[in-house]
Motif scaffolding. Sequence first.
Motif: not given
Length: 316
Positions: A1-5, A15-25, A51-62
């Motif tokens: 999972m290298e490079g995932i912020h 407070t929500m945890h978010v994993a993201e990577k990339g720039q763009g829409p 070319g996309y900014r991918t954003v994946a949260p852990d939803l509330r409770g996860y």
Amino acid sequence: MEGIHHRMVDVNGITMHVAEKGQGPVILFLHGFPELWYTWRHQILSLSSLGYRTVAPDLRGYGDTEAPTSITSYSCMHIVGDLIALVDSLGVDQVFLVAHDWGAIIGWYLCLFRPDRVKAFVCLSVPFMPRKPMKPVESMRLNFGDDYYICRFQEPGKIEAEIARYGTSNMLRKIISNRKPGPPRMPKDNAFNIKPDTPISLPSWFSEEDLSYCTNKFNQKGFTGALNYYRAFDLNWELTAAWSGTQVKVPVKFIVGNLDSVYTTPGMKEYVESGGFKADVPMLDEVVVMEGVGHFINQERADEINSHILEFIKKF
């Protein structure tokens, strides 16, 4: 999972945890049960490179996101509120939405309540479910019996105790590997039908390392927050009375496996294919039924799902 912020964001009082990577829409990914942001690992890596900014949260409770204790804190209003605050924090007006399982249910609510914030929606596994006259849990009990999994999830602490009895790893292993069609049922003597002397093999697309990551996160967090989504089903029904009969006015592509337990539940396939789905979602662009694929479609057929997502969102 290298490079995932990974970062923590304050949204809607939690407070929500978010994993993201990339720039763009922005592509916003919403996971289901029993999953985490991690379910989207293949999509994050692939689409961020295009070319996309991918954003994946852990939803509330996860996962690493906060888990309020009360069932009423898991209503569709709360979860959609979390997502709107998250989108605001990203500094964008609209996102491409990709969602699976419970994430798909929440995705439909997001499209229903705030279509202005969604450019297009790639929905996996769970079609839109219009509000019916009868409360959903009562209806499920009537149609599928007391052993239907959503009915079994209703009593606080009961399924949590079953999971503790057999172990998180065994429970996740059983759910991930299950390919039995039709409405999932949980016998009262052994909800997950786990036999300690019978090893459960993982499918080729889900490794022991994947299982270990998810097991550790659920062992830290527990399952109550995740199960509270099911326990808020009737509350959601009460809260959404004003949206009865409302169409979803967002461009949608729907993808499901023909072995998915949701798709093979009586009435679901007919609704998707008979025109009922299209009537409720008039901007439904395409329905894709993938042969020989089960419920966890974005992991089982990651490359194909990545292609389907890209093909659709490039239109907008």
